[in-house]
Design an enzyme around this catalytic site. Structure first.
Site, mmCIF file in Angstrom:
data_model
loop_
_atom_site.group_PDB
_atom_site.id
_atom_site.type_symbol
_atom_site.label_atom_id
_atom_site.label_comp_id
_atom_site.label_asym_id
_atom_site.label_seq_id
_atom_site.Cartn_x
_atom_site.Cartn_y
_atom_site.Cartn_z
ATOM 1 N N LEU A 35 43.022 37.241 33.579
ATOM 2 C CA LEU A 35 43.397 37.534 34.958
ATOM 3 C C LEU A 35 43.773 39.008 35.032
ATOM 4 O O LEU A 35 44.336 39.562 34.083
ATOM 5 C CB LEU A 35 44.596 36.677 35.397
ATOM 6 C CG LEU A 35 44.399 35.158 35.456
ATOM 7 C CD1 LEU A 35 45.714 34.475 35.806
ATOM 8 C CD2 LEU A 35 43.324 34.786 36.468
ATOM 9 N N ASP A 36 43.460 39.661 36.161
ATOM 10 C CA ASP A 36 43.916 41.037 36.358
ATOM 11 C C ASP A 36 45.426 41.105 36.171
ATOM 12 O O ASP A 36 46.144 40.138 36.459
ATOM 13 C CB ASP A 36 43.577 41.522 37.769
ATOM 14 C CG ASP A 36 42.088 41.745 37.970
ATOM 15 O OD1 ASP A 36 41.366 41.819 36.964
ATOM 16 O OD2 ASP A 36 41.666 41.841 39.133
ATOM 17 N N MET A 37 45.909 42.241 35.731
ATOM 18 C CA MET A 37 47.341 42.409 35.523
ATOM 19 C C MET A 37 48.126 42.032 36.780
ATOM 20 O O MET A 37 49.179 41.386 36.703
ATOM 21 C CB MET A 37 47.661 43.858 35.139
ATOM 22 C CG MET A 37 49.136 44.106 34.875
ATOM 23 S SD MET A 37 49.506 45.798 34.371
ATOM 24 C CE MET A 37 49.349 46.646 35.938
#
Length: 562
Positions: free
Chosen positions: A409-411
């Site tokens: 997942l994106d940060m």
């Protein structure tokens, strides 16, 4: 390098800036919150752009305006002049109204379009070469030869193909004769027949070769005449390539950038040590390098900068009218690293760890894998500057077991993440992701009210090589990206939706939400494609897959906290 342009600083009204403290450090250009002084400067510049009649440029903001629609990135640089007076400089990226120079804006670092410039002279030569190529390619004799060659090729292939078919018939007939006559004829008679059939076969082959050679000779004759034209075309194209490369190199050497200590560095030298090896197209034409160059040339001290988009968005990128944007990384970062040497910058936020004090919640765990609820701000895997991540935390939690990352997942995105604990589980669950049998649902809060109830978005995506990690919509080279969505809740100025990504492209949901051909509504808090907030309001809320060992269908849910 342009040095003799007039001083075009715009001074602030003291009443407007009274009580506003100067920033302690210069803006970090690749991620920033605009300072109050830059906001005032931008507001004044935008008022000018709205009311001006000097620029014959179609920004795409007025109906029935002539010319190609081209939105533009503008920039302001707050400066102190040599006497300590506070003002700002204005710039645009690239050209504006087909010109590099306009009264209110700083000039380019190097004006390739100025009268009698080497660029225009060489461009004239290149244009002449182009004309020579076109003249040859459109020459009636050349076109007739090409047509004759094409027609003759078609005709030859038809006759040769027909001859081959006849040869096949003749061969089958000889085979039939051998079979039928073998039991009827005497040994000597059959030997005579065989000799005759062999001569017949050799005759066919000889006739076939005559036909092939006949056509080949005719084609060679035309090809010989064509080659005179084509060799001239290729020689001109080679000359054009060589002159274009030399001109490009000369341009790179003439774009010379300063820093506050007046140290010079050419565009070529700046990019020679980067992964690019050479400057990308239009490097040096962006607003911020132009602003800093002018400031250093005229003894102004840079205080703060900001860039904003004006006009309709380009088809591939996400750009919103009047919205602030950071300097690009691909074209500007190497240049600005040189130009900002010796200037103290604000803290690089990419070195911060916003997830440091946030808890990683375990949703489920067994001997094969673990499912966690990743908080917004925590990396999935270690970054260059920040090591803290789901991976490193699970390393500590597992002890001797190596966490095997299956997906990320994106940060800035929160929600469900599955991590394998064995190679077998990793292989099995990863296969499910590859085959797209894993069911994922995200919840997002969009930055405006969406009237539709749901639908499908199919905008292909690729990376923006000039501005990583941003993505582009690209119908020519982009990878297939499919998202289904459904409206869940509407409020006064936001919409909560569910997203079901059927592909897993980088920033897929963020791009499909923000792009004008998608929902045209950036996710709240999206600092790349919308406007920054306390967080990105995107959450991986639901995850379904098959257990790698028991083969049981599993389903996990963690509700969003927004």
């Amino acid at each position: 390098m342009i040095t003799n342009s007039p001083n075009i600083i715009t001074y602030f009204s003291q009443a407007l800036i009274k009580g506003i403290a100067l920033p302690e450090k210069f803006t970090f250009p690749f991620f920033y919150e605009p300072h109050e002084l830059t906001k005032i400067a931008v507001e004044e510049l935008q008022c000018y752009l709205e009311s001006q009649t000097d620029l014959d440029h179609n920004f795409g903001l007025k109906e029935n305006q002539n010319g190609i629609v081209i939105g533009k990135m503008f920039g302001v640089l707050v400066v102190k002049d040599a006497e300590g007076k506070l003002g700002y400089l204005s710039a645009f990226s690239g050209k504006l109204a087909d010109s590099n120079n306009h009264e209110k804006f700083v000039p380019p670092v190097f004006d390739m379009l100025m009268e009698d410039s080497f660029f225009l002279k060489e461009q004239y030569i290149l244009n002449d070469i182009n004309k020579q190529v076109i003249d040859i390619e459109e020459d009636e004799s050349y076109l007739k030869l090409k047509k004759d060659y094409e027609n003759l090729t078609t005709k030859s292939l038809q006759e040769i193909d027909a001859f081959k078919k006849q040869l096949k018939i003749n061969k089958d007939d000889r085979k039939k004769q051998r079979k039928e006559q073998k039991s009827i004829l005497s040994e000597q008679e059959y030997a005579d027949l065989e000799a005759y059939l062999i001569r017949y076969s050799l005759h066919d082959k000889h006739q076939f070769n005559l036909v092939v050679n006949k056509w080949q000779q005719q084609l060679d004759d035309i090809k010989s005449e064509l080659s005179i034209y084509e060799e001239n075309i290729e020689a001109l194209k080679k000359e054009r390539r060589e002159k274009s490369a030399a001109l490009q190199q000369q341009l790179f050497e003439n774009y010379v950038f300063l820093n506050k200590d007046k140290q010079e560095k050419s565009l070529y030298a700046i990019f020679s040590d980067t992964v690019f090896g050479k400057p990308p197209a239009a490097a040096g034409e962006c607003a911020t390098p132009k602003l800093l160059q002018y400031a250093f040339l005229h003894g102004h001290t840079p205080i703060a900068m900001a860039e904003f988009w004006w006009g309709a968005p380009p088809k591939s990128e996400i750009r919103k009218h009047k919205q602030f944007y950071p300097a690009c990384t691909g074209k500007c970062k190497p240049i600005l690293e040189h130009m900002l040497q010796g200037i103290e910058l604000e803290q690089n936020p990419f070195l911060d760890n916003p997830g440091q004090d946030k808890k990683l919640e375990v949703v489920y765990e067994d001997d094969s894998f673990i499912v966690v609820n990743k908080p917004s701000g925590l990396l999935s895997v270690p970054g260059i500057a920040v090591q803290d991540s789901v991976y490193t935390r699970l390393q500590y939690l597992f002890g001797n077991i190596e966490p095997l990352i299956i997906h990320r997942l994106d940060m800035a995105t929160s929600g469900l993440l599955v991590v394998a604990k064995t190679k077998e589980a990793h292989k099995d669950i990863q296969r499910q992701f590859i085959k797209r049998t894993v069911n994922k649902r995200y919840t997002a809060l969009l930055s405006k009210v969406i009237e539709q109830e749901g639908g499908e978005i199919t905008l292909p995506l690729r990376g923006d090589l000039d501005n990583r990690p941003s993505q582009l919509v690209c119908f020519e080279f982009g990878k297939k990206a499919v998202t289904h969505w459904k409206t869940i809740e509407r409020k006064e100025d936001t919409t909560k939706v569910h997203f079901w990504p059927h592909t897993g492209r980088t920033h897929q949901l963020r791009m499909h939400a923000a792009h004008e051909l998608g929902l045209n509504a950036p996710i709240v808090g999206d600092d790349l494609y919308g406007t920054a907030s306390d967080r990105l309001y995107l959450h991986a809320a639901h995850l379904e897959f098959v257990h790698p060992v028991s083969k049981e269908a599993l389903s996990f849910d963690v509700e969003e906290d927004f």
